[in-house]
Enzyme design. Structure first.
Site, PDB file in Angstrom:
ATOM      1  N   LYS A 181       6.762  -1.056  -2.434  1.00 62.77           N
ATOM      2  CA  LYS A 181       6.083   0.245  -2.530  1.00 62.77           C
ATOM      3  C   LYS A 181       5.980   0.877  -1.136  1.00 62.77           C
ATOM      4  CE  LYS A 181       1.531  -2.000  -2.247  1.00 62.77           C
ATOM      5  NZ  LYS A 181       0.371  -2.472  -3.042  1.00 62.77           N
TER       6      LYS A 181
ATOM      7  N   TYR B 215      -4.246  11.662  29.126  1.00 63.90           N
ATOM      8  CA  TYR B 215      -5.341  12.449  28.555  1.00 63.90           C
ATOM      9  C   TYR B 215      -6.676  11.728  28.711  1.00 63.90           C
ATOM     10  CZ  TYR B 215      -2.012  15.503  26.134  1.00 63.90           C
ATOM     11  OH  TYR B 215      -1.030  16.390  25.822  1.00 63.90           O
TER      12      TYR B 215
HETATM   13  C1  LIG Z   1       0.430  -3.934  -2.857  1.00 62.27           C
HETATM   14  C2  LIG Z   1       0.180  -4.953  -3.880  1.00 62.27           C
HETATM   15  C3  LIG Z   1       0.603  -6.271  -3.664  1.00 62.27           C
HETATM   16  C4  LIG Z   1       1.181  -6.765  -2.366  1.00 62.27           C
HETATM   17  O1  LIG Z   1       0.111  -7.074  -1.500  1.00 62.27           O
HETATM   18  P1  LIG Z   1       0.362  -7.800  -0.092  1.00 62.27           P
HETATM   19  O2  LIG Z   1      -0.986  -8.071   0.425  1.00 62.27           O
HETATM   20  O3  LIG Z   1       1.112  -6.812   0.756  1.00 62.27           O
HETATM   21  O4  LIG Z   1       1.163  -9.004  -0.388  1.00 62.27           O
HETATM   22  C5  LIG Z   1       0.437  -7.178  -4.708  1.00 62.27           C
HETATM   23  N1  LIG Z   1      -0.144  -6.808  -5.880  1.00 62.27           N
HETATM   24  C6  LIG Z   1      -0.591  -5.549  -6.085  1.00 62.27           C
HETATM   25  C7  LIG Z   1      -1.239  -5.215  -7.383  1.00 62.27           C
HETATM   26  C8  LIG Z   1      -0.463  -4.588  -5.090  1.00 62.27           C
HETATM   27  O5  LIG Z   1      -0.919  -3.354  -5.303  1.00 62.27           O
END
Ligand SMILES: *Cc1c(COP(=O)(O)O)cnc(C)c1O
Length: 357
Positions: A33, A253
């Site tokens: 994702k 800055y």
């Molecule tokens: C994003 C997500 C994961 C992956 O989580 P990580 O901590 O990056 O391994 C797993 N399960 C769900 C439901 C998620 O939304």
């Protein structure tokens, strides 16, 4: 050409995927994702295509990007559908679908679809974000199975505190899941990266590794299995200007850094517009020509400054690693109140160059 870039090592990605499988002994959905946490979803999925059991994304837009690129493996929508109208595309592209709410159960009962769906039914076991209430869980299972619209259920839940290795909450969530799931004999999926790395006793027929695929640890402290991960992304650039400052002169800055001694300052073509965190403070580790040194002063939009005083051979054109194999993204992130997830997802403007594809 501006020297800022992100090198993406696809061999490291495969190494980390295999580690997720080895540690869990389970089937693994590679979580890609948010554009594979900034690493490029299509390229990462293609690199894992020959061996991955499937992929997971947040939404149908992300799934279709993979389908249009020719990815044929199962793809799970982690948030399911946002409106019932998406069900025809889910059907057409054979996507797997999380169901986390009662309205989604009803929408599936009423759906007009050609083939039965693969549903991952999510229980809220204590995260209190999405997922069915324990009291509704068995009823939802039965309704979906009776609807004739579902070929198979996978029962899932998500941990809120698996990254805290001495916290009892994950065991409590597991117990609640086991109690709520009933006696339906079907596959389950509980473990994300911290649970894969840190909680070997938690059962899971399917695991869902995200951050660990990209080689970053979800833990703030060192952890044995996380030490086996290989960083996938190297964020690098070059020194584009050098300043010699007498003691007492400020840099950048807000004069956040004032030279305590005669200081040689290197200016690096990398800033917060590239995704480098603006809140990284003086002292954050960086590597110049393979040698450790530190960030000094405030990070600006397109540039940041580093201390070259003790690196007399470094200068114009020297290579700078902001994170990668030697400076861990997790170290930079935890040092400025962030997490490696956010650093990766914030990456922009820098071109991504792939190896090992
Ligand atoms: C994003 C997500 C994961 C992956 O989580 P990580 O901590 O990056 O391994 C797993 N399960 C769900 C439901 C998620 O939304």
């Amino acid at each position: 050409m501006r020297p800022a870039r992100a090198l993406i090592d696809l061999n490291a990605l495969r190494h980390n995927y295999r580690l997720a499988r080895e540690l869990s002994g389970a089937k693994a959905l590679a979580v890609v994702k948010a554009d594979a946490y900034g690493h490029g979803a299509v390229r990462c999925a293609q690199a894992l295509e020959a061996e991955a059991d499937g992929f997971a994304v947040a939404c149908i837009e992300e799934a279709l990007e993979l389908r249009y690129a020719g990815i044929r493996q199962p793809i799970l929508l982690l948030e399911g559908f946002f409106e019932a109208a998406e069900l025809s595309l889910i059907d057409q592209h054979q996507l797997w679908c999380v169901v986390h709410s009662a309205w989604q159960v009803e929408a599936i009962e009423q759906a007009r679809i050609a083939r039965p769906l693969r549903v991952w039914l999510k229980l809220d076991s204590g995260m209190h974000r999405v997922g069915l209430h324990p009291a509704e869980y068995r009823d939802a299972q039965q309704r979906l199975l009776a609807s004739g619209k579902v070929d198979k259920l996978v029962l899932m839940s998500h941990f809120a505190r698996a990254d805290e290795l001495d916290c009892p909450r994950s065991a409590e969530q597991l117990a609640l899941f086991q109690q709520a799931r009933g006696d339906l004999q079907t596959e389950i999926s509980l473990r994300n990266s911290p649970a894969i790395l840190g909680w070997p006793e938690i059962p899971s027929d399917w695991v869902r590794p995200g951050i660990m695929l990209y080689g970053a640890t979800p833990f703030e402290q060192t952890q044995e299995q996380a030490a086996r991960l290989k960083p996938v992304m190297t964020l690098e650039s070059k020194i584009i200007s050098v300043r010699e400052l007498p003691a007492g002169e400020p840099v950048g800055y807000g004069a956040r850094f004032v030279a305590e001694r005669p200081t040689r300052v290197g200016v690096v073509a990398m800033g917060y517009a590239d995704g480098y965190p603006r809140h990284a403070a003086t002292g954050t580790p960086v590597l110049v020509d393979g040698q450790p040194t530190r960030l000094i002063g405030r990070v600006s939009m397109d540039m940041l400054t580093v201390d070259l005083t003790d690196l007399p051979r470094a200068g114009l054109g020297s290579r700078v690693e902001l994170w990668g194999r030697d400076v861990l993204a997790s170290e930079v992130a935890y040092g400025c109140g962030s997490i490696p997830y956010q650093l990766f997802c914030n990456l922009k403007r820098v071109p991504r160059l792939y190896s090992g594809g």
